[in-house]
Scaffold this active site. Structure first.
Site, PDB file in Angstrom:
ATOM      1  N   THR A 184     -25.902  18.681  20.556  1.00 38.38           N
ATOM      2  CA  THR A 184     -26.896  18.071  21.386  1.00 38.38           C
ATOM      3  C   THR A 184     -27.030  19.020  22.656  1.00 38.38           C
ATOM      4  O   THR A 184     -26.095  19.561  23.217  1.00 38.38           O
ATOM      5  CB  THR A 184     -26.179  16.747  22.186  1.00 38.38           C
TER       6      THR A 184
ATOM      7  N   LEU B  69     -21.325  16.867  26.450  1.00 40.30           N
ATOM      8  CA  LEU B  69     -22.470  16.827  25.515  1.00 40.30           C
ATOM      9  C   LEU B  69     -21.779  17.176  24.032  1.00 40.30           C
ATOM     10  O   LEU B  69     -20.922  18.218  24.048  1.00 40.30           O
ATOM     11  CB  LEU B  69     -23.752  17.586  25.830  1.00 40.30           C
ATOM     12  N   ASP B  70     -22.202  16.504  22.994  1.00 42.28           N
ATOM     13  CA  ASP B  70     -21.730  17.119  21.674  1.00 42.28           C
ATOM     14  C   ASP B  70     -22.097  18.323  21.417  1.00 42.28           C
ATOM     15  O   ASP B  70     -23.288  18.811  22.064  1.00 42.28           O
ATOM     16  CB  ASP B  70     -22.287  16.080  20.688  1.00 42.28           C
ATOM     17  N   LYS B  71     -21.552  19.122  20.654  1.00 43.41           N
ATOM     18  CA  LYS B  71     -21.688  20.576  20.748  1.00 43.41           C
ATOM     19  C   LYS B  71     -23.218  20.707  20.068  1.00 43.41           C
ATOM     20  O   LYS B  71     -23.873  21.506  20.585  1.00 43.41           O
ATOM     21  CB  LYS B  71     -20.807  20.989  19.339  1.00 43.41           C
TER      22      LYS B  71
END
Length: 344
Positions: free
Chosen positions: A147, A143-145
């Site tokens: 998110t 997951l993106d940082k």
């Protein structure tokens, strides 16, 4: 063992997760015990079944099953990981069995190390998630940082291979929740813009490419996202469910921005040049709405790599998003778990 007891949530104890409230009152209780109590219906609030991540309110009555008298030994210190970080990542565990661990990744914590990510990330903390195993668990997706939400780890190499294959062949279903600026029209649809790295000063940013131009654009990859509007705040903002059919970098963020409805708090894709009804950089709504990214991996369904049975895991909203939902007057229980099911 103690007997069954009922406690009233104090006036200064509301607005916190049930599992954390219980563990503060009874240090001998582990996260695994709380999950088991909830699954068996032994832990109840106002007589109703609950999940460990549900938030309690002052004045509610909590039924607590018999608890062990002696506190278990404190978890062994993990070499190279501060105690606070080890406790934090263990508190993120939503569900686990002998093969898989599911975390509710907090916003701001990278999944892995890399450019600009520093040394504190999920992959670097997995030594604290061994729970008696010799090998540390392995991330099978990211997951993106900024998110938050459900993140799966495999506890053995064999399970890691099977889960990675399931993600690669799109045999998992992920549903994200987001708040976007404005209200997408139509209220349900599919976005098929391809994605390619912008390059230059925006090397980490993805650029959308019209479907007819993908094959002509070097480095572009096809990307597909289903979306559905679940609720709205007049024409200013909408609560949307997003399903990434493909798994490209920044796919959901870039696709929503391309529609003219960037995700609230997205400073990379929601700049002031976007055609939206937010007010400023990052598609901000102002007022009590946090400036943090409002994107959350709410739900994942996958076939268990060993038993073959379907497993569905949901992650409660992080604090800044839960506050935004309350400000908007939205309730998690007012929408279907999968709004796309009836359309398929």
């Amino acid at each position: 063992m103690s007997g069954v007891q009922t406690l009233t949530v104090g006036t200064d104890e509301g607005e916190q997760r049930l599992d954390r409230w219980l563990k503060r009152k009874f240090p001998q209780v582990t996260q695994g015990m709380v999950e088991k109590f909830c699954r068996k219906g032994e832990l109840r609030v106002d007589g109703k079944r609950v999940k460990s991540g549900d938030r309690i309110e002052a004045g509610q009555q909590v039924r607590i099953p018999p608890l062990p008298d002696a506190a278990p030994p404190p978890p062994a210190r993990v070499e190279g990981i501060p105690d606070a970080d080890a406790e934090m990542i263990r508190d993120c565990v939503l569900w686990k069995d002998e093969h898989v661990i599911a975390l509710n990744k907090p916003p701001g914590l990278p999944s892995q190390g890399g450019s600009g990510q520093g040394n504190r990330h999920v992959d670097g903390l997995t030594e604290a998630l061994k729970f008696g195993y010799k090998e540390r668990p392995v991330l099978v997706h990211r997951l993106d940082k900024d998110t938050s939400g459900v993140l799966l780890l495999a506890r053995t190499p064999r399970v890691a291979r099977r889960l990675s294959e399931a993600f690669r062949h799109r045999n998992t279903r992920k549903i994200y929740w987001a708040i976007v600026a404005g209200v997408p029209q139509p209220l349900m649809g599919t976005i098929r813009y391809g994605l390619v790295k912008s390059g230059g000063r925006d090397a980490e940013k993805m650029r959308c490419v019209h479907p007819n131009e993908v094959d002509k654009t070097e480095g572009a990859k096809r990307a597909t996202t289903d979306y559905a509007v679940l609720d709205r705040l007049a024409s200013r903002a909408a609560w949307v469910a997003l399903v990434p059919i493909t798994g490209r970098t920044h796919q959901l963020r870039a696709h929503m921005a391309e529609m003219g409805h960037p995700i609230i708090g997205d400073g990379k894709y929601g700049g002031s040049g976007q055609e939206n009804l937010g007010d400023g950089w990052g598609a901000q709504l102002g007022g009590d709405i946090s400036r943090k990214l409002h994107l959350h991996a709410r739900r994942i369904t996958f076939e268990h790599p060993v038993t073959g049975k379907p497993v569905t895991i949901e992650a409660p909203l992080p604090a800044h998003m839960a506050k935004s939902w309350a400000t908007m007057g939205w309730k998690e229980t007012d929408v279907p778990a999968d709004p796309f099911e009836e359309q398929e």
